[in-house]
Design a protein around this motif. Structure first.
Motif, PDB file in Angstrom:
ATOM      1  N   GLU A  16       6.209  -3.028   0.033  1.00 36.27           N
ATOM      2  CA  GLU A  16       6.891  -3.914  -0.917  1.00 36.27           C
ATOM      3  C   GLU A  16       6.561  -5.382  -0.645  1.00 36.27           C
ATOM      4  O   GLU A  16       6.429  -6.180  -1.586  1.00 36.27           O
ATOM      5  CB  GLU A  16       8.401  -3.687  -0.844  1.00 36.27           C
ATOM      6  N   ALA A  17       6.403  -5.753   0.631  1.00 35.57           N
ATOM      7  CA  ALA A  17       6.070  -7.146   0.968  1.00 35.57           C
ATOM      8  C   ALA A  17       4.708  -7.530   0.399  1.00 35.57           C
ATOM      9  O   ALA A  17       4.552  -8.618  -0.179  1.00 35.57           O
ATOM     10  CB  ALA A  17       6.087  -7.325   2.487  1.00 35.57           C
ATOM     11  N   VAL A  18       3.735  -6.637   0.548  1.00 37.07           N
ATOM     12  CA  VAL A  18       2.396  -6.909  -0.004  1.00 37.07           C
ATOM     13  C   VAL A  18       2.450  -6.947  -1.526  1.00 37.07           C
ATOM     14  O   VAL A  18       1.823  -7.801  -2.166  1.00 37.07           O
ATOM     15  CB  VAL A  18       1.391  -5.846   0.482  1.00 37.07           C
ATOM     16  N   ALA A  19       3.212  -6.026  -2.111  1.00 38.24           N
ATOM     17  CA  ALA A  19       3.320  -5.968  -3.572  1.00 38.24           C
ATOM     18  C   ALA A  19       3.958  -7.234  -4.134  1.00 38.24           C
ATOM     19  O   ALA A  19       3.509  -7.776  -5.154  1.00 38.24           O
ATOM     20  CB  ALA A  19       4.123  -4.739  -3.983  1.00 38.24           C
ATOM     21  N   HIS A  20       4.984  -7.746  -3.464  1.00 33.72           N
ATOM     22  CA  HIS A  20       5.674  -8.951  -3.940  1.00 33.72           C
ATOM     23  C   HIS A  20       4.783 -10.186  -3.829  1.00 33.72           C
ATOM     24  O   HIS A  20       4.964 -11.157  -4.571  1.00 33.72           O
ATOM     25  CB  HIS A  20       6.958  -9.171  -3.143  1.00 33.72           C
ATOM     26  N   ALA A  21       3.839 -10.163  -2.897  1.00 30.35           N
ATOM     27  CA  ALA A  21       2.944 -11.317  -2.723  1.00 30.35           C
ATOM     28  C   ALA A  21       1.975 -11.454  -3.905  1.00 30.35           C
ATOM     29  O   ALA A  21       1.498 -12.560  -4.200  1.00 30.35           O
ATOM     30  CB  ALA A  21       2.162 -11.188  -1.416  1.00 30.35           C
ATOM     31  N   PHE A  22       1.686 -10.347  -4.577  1.00 26.44           N
ATOM     32  CA  PHE A  22       0.765 -10.352  -5.722  1.00 26.44           C
ATOM     33  C   PHE A  22       1.397  -9.550  -6.873  1.00 26.44           C
ATOM     34  O   PHE A  22       1.004  -8.413  -7.128  1.00 26.44           O
ATOM     35  CB  PHE A  22      -0.587  -9.745  -5.337  1.00 26.44           C
ATOM     36  N   PRO A  23       2.368 -10.133  -7.563  1.00 24.00           N
ATOM     37  CA  PRO A  23       3.115  -9.403  -8.604  1.00 24.00           C
ATOM     38  C   PRO A  23       2.252  -8.733  -9.672  1.00 24.00           C
ATOM     39  O   PRO A  23       2.580  -7.613 -10.095  1.00 24.00           O
ATOM     40  CB  PRO A  23       4.007 -10.495  -9.221  1.00 24.00           C
ATOM     41  N   PRO A  24       1.139  -9.342 -10.140  1.00 24.68           N
ATOM     42  CA  PRO A  24       0.358  -8.670 -11.192  1.00 24.68           C
ATOM     43  C   PRO A  24      -0.207  -7.310 -10.749  1.00 24.68           C
ATOM     44  O   PRO A  24      -0.458  -6.437 -11.566  1.00 24.68           O
ATOM     45  CB  PRO A  24      -0.776  -9.657 -11.499  1.00 24.68           C
ATOM     46  N   LEU A  25      -0.436  -7.166  -9.436  1.00 23.06           N
ATOM     47  CA  LEU A  25      -1.003  -5.917  -8.916  1.00 23.06           C
ATOM     48  C   LEU A  25       0.008  -5.177  -8.043  1.00 23.06           C
ATOM     49  O   LEU A  25      -0.376  -4.397  -7.168  1.00 23.06           O
ATOM     50  CB  LEU A  25      -2.259  -6.226  -8.088  1.00 23.06           C
ATOM     51  N   ALA A  26       1.278  -5.371  -8.303  1.00 23.23           N
ATOM     52  CA  ALA A  26       2.331  -4.855  -7.421  1.00 23.23           C
ATOM     53  C   ALA A  26       2.247  -3.345  -7.232  1.00 23.23           C
ATOM     54  O   ALA A  26       2.241  -2.851  -6.101  1.00 23.23           O
ATOM     55  CB  ALA A  26       3.703  -5.246  -7.967  1.00 23.23           C
ATOM     56  N   ALA A  27       2.169  -2.612  -8.331  1.00 24.36           N
ATOM     57  CA  ALA A  27       2.186  -1.141  -8.238  1.00 24.36           C
ATOM     58  C   ALA A  27       0.967  -0.625  -7.477  1.00 24.36           C
ATOM     59  O   ALA A  27       1.076   0.254  -6.610  1.00 24.36           O
ATOM     60  CB  ALA A  27       2.243  -0.534  -9.636  1.00 24.36           C
ATOM     61  N   ILE A  28      -0.211  -1.192  -7.795  1.00 28.60           N
ATOM     62  CA  ILE A  28      -1.451  -0.737  -7.140  1.00 28.60           C
ATOM     63  C   ILE A  28      -1.420  -1.073  -5.651  1.00 28.60           C
ATOM     64  O   ILE A  28      -1.784  -0.241  -4.817  1.00 28.60           O
ATOM     65  CB  ILE A  28      -2.675  -1.398  -7.816  1.00 28.60           C
ATOM     66  N   LEU A  29      -0.989  -2.288  -5.326  1.00 26.04           N
ATOM     67  CA  LEU A  29      -0.976  -2.707  -3.923  1.00 26.04           C
ATOM     68  C   LEU A  29       0.048  -1.912  -3.106  1.00 26.04           C
ATOM     69  O   LEU A  29      -0.218  -1.566  -1.949  1.00 26.04           O
ATOM     70  CB  LEU A  29      -0.669  -4.199  -3.822  1.00 26.04           C
ATOM     71  N   GLU A  30       1.198  -1.615  -3.702  1.00 19.77           N
ATOM     72  CA  GLU A  30       2.202  -0.822  -2.992  1.00 19.77           C
ATOM     73  C   GLU A  30       1.655   0.554  -2.654  1.00 19.77           C
ATOM     74  O   GLU A  30       1.811   1.041  -1.532  1.00 19.77           O
ATOM     75  CB  GLU A  30       3.470  -0.708  -3.847  1.00 19.77           C
ATOM     76  N   TRP A  31       0.989   1.167  -3.646  1.00 21.58           N
ATOM     77  CA  TRP A  31       0.370   2.480  -3.396  1.00 21.58           C
ATOM     78  C   TRP A  31      -0.723   2.365  -2.329  1.00 21.58           C
ATOM     79  O   TRP A  31      -0.821   3.216  -1.438  1.00 21.58           O
ATOM     80  CB  TRP A  31      -0.225   3.026  -4.696  1.00 21.58           C
ATOM     81  N   ALA A  32      -1.547   1.309  -2.424  1.00 19.51           N
ATOM     82  CA  ALA A  32      -2.673   1.149  -1.498  1.00 19.51           C
ATOM     83  C   ALA A  32      -2.191   0.985  -0.062  1.00 19.51           C
ATOM     84  O   ALA A  32      -2.780   1.553   0.869  1.00 19.51           O
ATOM     85  CB  ALA A  32      -3.529  -0.049  -1.914  1.00 19.51           C
TER      86      ALA A  32
END
Length: 330
Positions: free
Chosen positions: A271-287
């Motif tokens: 969630e911390a990584v996802a919040h840092a880049f909101p446009p790619l939140a879902a992809i980054l959270e999964w990654a």
């Protein structure tokens, strides 16, 4: 009399509607539950072509057919009744068994990495293990047995994930959904595998065809040249998927049985990584979750190599020797 007949027909129509609704519900549940196992299905599709590489074109489809038949037999005759029995009598065993299967996938993935990086050590490890088939008369028999063994673990994960995704229903409805998922996934996976392994032959035929246009022949040549690259990519994807899926299953089991802080830490990092880049939140959270699962898979796989070599390999050799002697006596 006519009124009674009309009433009977109304009853039949009502029963037919209920049956159709129930069938739609079963198909819908099968589709949703099968989607939950998408990661394992991708793994299965990516791994299997590797077992066919090196054989003559005439043997490719028969080998895929043998593996597919073994996969269907695994799912329908062994895993389906076993999954239903465990869920009914021993539901607490499903997660530990899933974790064992996940550990095996990690082991297989790391072993393939070892084969690519240090082939000499990998061959020594394989020599320790011996053959998988009880009576392997040829390389083909051994390859098919090895593929069915790996498929058994993947199929067990698919069936367990499917069962866990189903709502509480009658055991017959659960069995029907599991059977639909088993048949659908087997047909889909091995249909795609058959297309992959025969694509180069189709491309060659197209490239040599006098009836094809210049563009068609160029497409055929492109397919022939591209298939070795695709197969290498699939090999890498299959290995990575084994480690990632296996690590993810173990991580889920640890979240169930281990300290809650572990699961919270993984979620918090994602969630911390996802919040840092909101446009790619879902992809980054999964990654991030996939990367953590991959690291866990690598660690578990690396730790399992010596365990398999020094514990399970000698035990398997003893069991195989006993079974072979028993077959000779009978």
């Amino acid at each position: 009399m006519s009124i009674g007949l009309i009433g009977l027909l109304d009853d039949v129509a009502a029963i037919a509607k209920v049956a159709a609704a129930s069938l739609d519900d079963v198909v819908s549940q099968a589709a949703k539950a099968g989607a939950k196992a998408a990661g394992v299905v991708i793994d299965d599709t990516a791994v299997t072509p590797g077992y066919v590489i090196g054989f003559s074109p005439k043997r490719e489809l028969p080998i895929v057919g043998k593996i597919a038949a073994g996969s269907a037999r695994n799912k329908l005759l062994i895993l389906l009744p076993a999954a239903l029995a465990l869920s009914y009598f021993l539901p607490w065993t499903i997660t530990p068994l899933l974790m064992l299967g996940g550990a095996y996938l990690c082991y297989e993935g790391v072993e393939k990495m070892l084969e690519a990086i240090m082939p000499h050590h990998a061959h020594q490890h394989e020599a320790q293990l011996g053959t998988v088939a009880l009576n392997a008369r040829s390389v083909e028999d051994e390859k098919v047995a090895s593929a069915i063994k790996t498929d058994f673990i993947l199929s067990a994960e698919i069936m367990a994930i499917t069962l866990a995704a189903l709502p509480v229903e009658s055991i017959w409805k659960q069995a029907l959904v599991l059977a639909l998922v088993a048949i659908g996934i087997t047909v889909a996976v091995y249909g795609v595998v058959a297309l992959i392994v025969k694509a180069d032959d189709a491309g060659l035929a197209l490239a040599k065809s006098d009836r094809a246009s210049a563009a068609g022949r160029a497409l055929g040549r492109g397919i022939v040249r591209g298939m070795p690259v695709l197969l290498k990519i699939l090999g890498v994807v299959g290995t990575a998927a084994m480690i990632w899926v296996g690590g993810g299953i173990i991580l889920h089991g640890v979240e169930v049985y281990g300290p809650p802080a572990i699961g919270h830490a993984v979620k918090s990092a994602a969630e911390a990584v996802a919040h840092a880049f909101p446009p790619l939140a879902a992809i980054l959270e999964w990654a991030v979750e996939a990367a953590i699962s991959g690291v866990i898979g690598l660690l578990v796989g690396a730790a399992s190599i010596p365990v398999v070599g020094f514990v399970f390999a000698p035990a398997w050799k003893l069991l195989k020797s006993f079974l072979q002697d028993d077959r000779k006596r009978s």
